[in-house]
Design a protein around this motif. Structure first.
Motif, PDB file in Angstrom:
ATOM      1  N   LYS A  90       0.844  -1.196   0.000  1.00 37.32           N
ATOM      2  CA  LYS A  90       0.000   0.000   0.000  1.00 37.32           C
ATOM      3  C   LYS A  90       0.880   1.247   0.000  1.00 37.32           C
ATOM      4  N   LEU A  91       0.317   2.333  -0.521  1.00 38.28           N
ATOM      5  CA  LEU A  91       1.068   3.596  -0.569  1.00 38.28           C
ATOM      6  C   LEU A  91       0.297   4.704   0.124  1.00 38.28           C
ATOM      7  N   VAL A  92       1.020   5.738   0.519  1.00 37.14           N
ATOM      8  CA  VAL A  92       0.383   6.952   1.054  1.00 37.14           C
ATOM      9  C   VAL A  92      -0.333   7.621  -0.114  1.00 37.14           C
ATOM     10  N   LYS A 206       1.932  15.106  19.314  1.00 36.17           N
ATOM     11  CA  LYS A 206       0.719  15.713  19.866  1.00 36.17           C
ATOM     12  C   LYS A 206      -0.403  15.751  18.818  1.00 36.17           C
ATOM     13  N   ASN A 207       0.000  15.957  17.557  1.00 35.70           N
ATOM     14  CA  ASN A 207      -0.974  16.062  16.459  1.00 35.70           C
ATOM     15  C   ASN A 207      -0.993  14.809  15.570  1.00 35.70           C
ATOM     16  N   GLN A 208      -0.571  13.698  16.148  1.00 36.15           N
ATOM     17  CA  GLN A 208      -0.404  12.457  15.369  1.00 36.15           C
ATOM     18  C   GLN A 208      -1.681  12.056  14.621  1.00 36.15           C
ATOM     19  N   SER A 209      -2.820  12.130  15.296  1.00 37.17           N
ATOM     20  CA  SER A 209      -4.078  11.695  14.666  1.00 37.17           C
ATOM     21  C   SER A 209      -4.476  12.611  13.503  1.00 37.17           C
ATOM     22  N   THR A 210      -4.057  13.882  13.558  1.00 38.65           N
ATOM     23  CA  THR A 210      -4.389  14.848  12.495  1.00 38.65           C
ATOM     24  C   THR A 210      -3.392  14.770  11.338  1.00 38.65           C
ATOM     25  N   PHE A 211      -2.105  14.621  11.675  1.00 40.20           N
ATOM     26  CA  PHE A 211      -1.048  14.679  10.657  1.00 40.20           C
ATOM     27  C   PHE A 211      -0.846  13.369   9.882  1.00 40.20           C
ATOM     28  N   PHE A 212      -1.068  12.235  10.550  1.00 34.79           N
ATOM     29  CA  PHE A 212      -0.747  10.939   9.927  1.00 34.79           C
ATOM     30  C   PHE A 212      -1.995  10.198   9.456  1.00 34.79           C
ATOM     31  N   SER A 214      -4.234   6.872   8.979  1.00 35.38           N
ATOM     32  CA  SER A 214      -4.393   5.615   9.738  1.00 35.38           C
ATOM     33  C   SER A 214      -4.395   4.414   8.785  1.00 35.38           C
ATOM     34  N   ALA A 215      -4.647   4.683   7.506  1.00 40.97           N
ATOM     35  CA  ALA A 215      -4.624   3.598   6.502  1.00 40.97           C
ATOM     36  C   ALA A 215      -4.049   4.132   5.195  1.00 40.97           C
ATOM     37  N   TYR A 216      -3.376   3.259   4.448  1.00 42.05           N
ATOM     38  CA  TYR A 216      -2.772   3.645   3.169  1.00 42.05           C
ATOM     39  C   TYR A 216      -3.634   3.137   2.014  1.00 42.05           C
ATOM     40  N   ASP A 217      -3.330   3.619   0.828  1.00 44.02           N
ATOM     41  CA  ASP A 217      -4.086   3.270  -0.371  1.00 44.02           C
ATOM     42  C   ASP A 217      -3.480   2.037  -1.038  1.00 44.02           C
ATOM     43  N   GLY A 218      -4.310   1.015  -1.280  1.00 36.82           N
ATOM     44  CA  GLY A 218      -3.788  -0.234  -1.856  1.00 36.82           C
ATOM     45  C   GLY A 218      -3.801  -0.276  -3.364  1.00 36.82           C
ATOM     46  N   SER A 219      -4.461   0.684  -4.014  1.00 40.92           N
ATOM     47  CA  SER A 219      -4.627   0.594  -5.468  1.00 40.92           C
ATOM     48  C   SER A 219      -3.395   1.002  -6.265  1.00 40.92           C
ATOM     49  N   ARG A 220      -2.618   1.976  -5.733  1.00 42.54           N
ATOM     50  CA  ARG A 220      -1.528   2.550  -6.541  1.00 42.54           C
ATOM     51  C   ARG A 220      -0.401   1.573  -6.818  1.00 42.54           C
ATOM     52  N   VAL A 221      -0.056   0.734  -5.822  1.00 43.09           N
ATOM     53  CA  VAL A 221       1.040  -0.220  -6.031  1.00 43.09           C
ATOM     54  C   VAL A 221       0.636  -1.244  -7.074  1.00 43.09           C
ATOM     55  N   SER A 222      -0.630  -1.731  -6.990  1.00 39.82           N
ATOM     56  CA  SER A 222      -1.087  -2.723  -7.969  1.00 39.82           C
ATOM     57  C   SER A 222      -1.135  -2.121  -9.360  1.00 39.82           C
TER      58      SER A 222
END
Length: 231
Positions: A90-92, A206-212, A214-222
């Protein structure tokens, strides 16, 4: 008889002179040899001193490498990041929001509000982080599976810091001590810089939930894999 006596005397003078000169010659060649040996040993000592100082410098660099402490929750983020890309294919999803530029601006605003003023030194450090990020991203911050995505999106002199986000910025902080080891920084400045880096990482935490993500995109690598097969 006088002539013979003179000839004998001249012969004796010559032989004693040649003897003396031979002795002098021998002495001078020995001296030269000694001098050469001295020079060799001096150079060897110099090389040793140089290598010793080099080793010392390396040790200092190694000490510098361990000083930017990444908070434990962000370390876990790095592990998850690696697993998403390398194990789950998966990719960002890009472009990211907030991107690296946004995060740096938010931190500057946060510090200005906290300190009650905008300090030039923080502004300069953030510019430096942005510059390091843009230069380092294609060289050392991407996994192999992310390269195609980079080539697709970073075109026409676009800065990676306007496309990528916290996930890749955090990877920079793993490499940053290694990069700073090549820069000639005074110890006092380095300590201040490290404190600022640690503070910035705490801000990210402190801003982890906003900045990062939680899941990546699986379509781009395929998609990338498909392209590779078609080609």
């Amino acid at each position: 008889m006088k002539q013979q006596a003179l000839q004998k005397k001249q012969g004796a003078d010559r032989s004693s002179k040649s003897g003396r000169s031979a002795q002098t010659k021998q002495k001078s060649s020995t001296d030269v040899k000694v001098e050469k040996e001295d020079i060799k040993s001096y150079v060897a000592k110099g090389k040793k001193r140089k290598s010793d100082s080099g080793t010392e410098k390396d040790n200092v660099s190694v000490e510098k490498l361990v000083k930017i402490q990444i908070p434990s929750t962000l370390k876990k983020q790095l592990v998850d990041d690696w697993e998403f890309v390398n194990q789950q294919d998966k990719l960002v999803k890009l472009p990211r929001s907030p991107n690296v530029d946004d995060i740096l601006t938010k931190y500057l605003q946060y510090r200005s509000k906290k300190d009650g003023m905008m300090t030039d030194s923080i502004g300069e450090i953030l510019k430096g982080i942005r510059c390091y990020f843009d230069k380092a991203l294609p060289v050392m911050l991407l996994y192999k599976k992310e390269r195609q995505q980079y080539h697709d999106l970073v075109v026409d002199n676009v800065s990676p810091s306007t496309i990528y986000g916290a996930e890749h910025l955090l990877r920079l902080f793993v490499k940053l001590p290694e990069l700073l080891a090549y820069v000639n920084i005074e110890d006092e400045t380095l300590i201040r810089l490290q404190q600022k880096m640690i503070d910035f990482l705490k801000f990210m935490q402190k801003n982890q939930s906003t900045f990062f993500l939680s899941a990546y995109d699986g379509s781009r690598v395929s998609e990338g894999k498909g392209k590779g097969k078609d080609e």
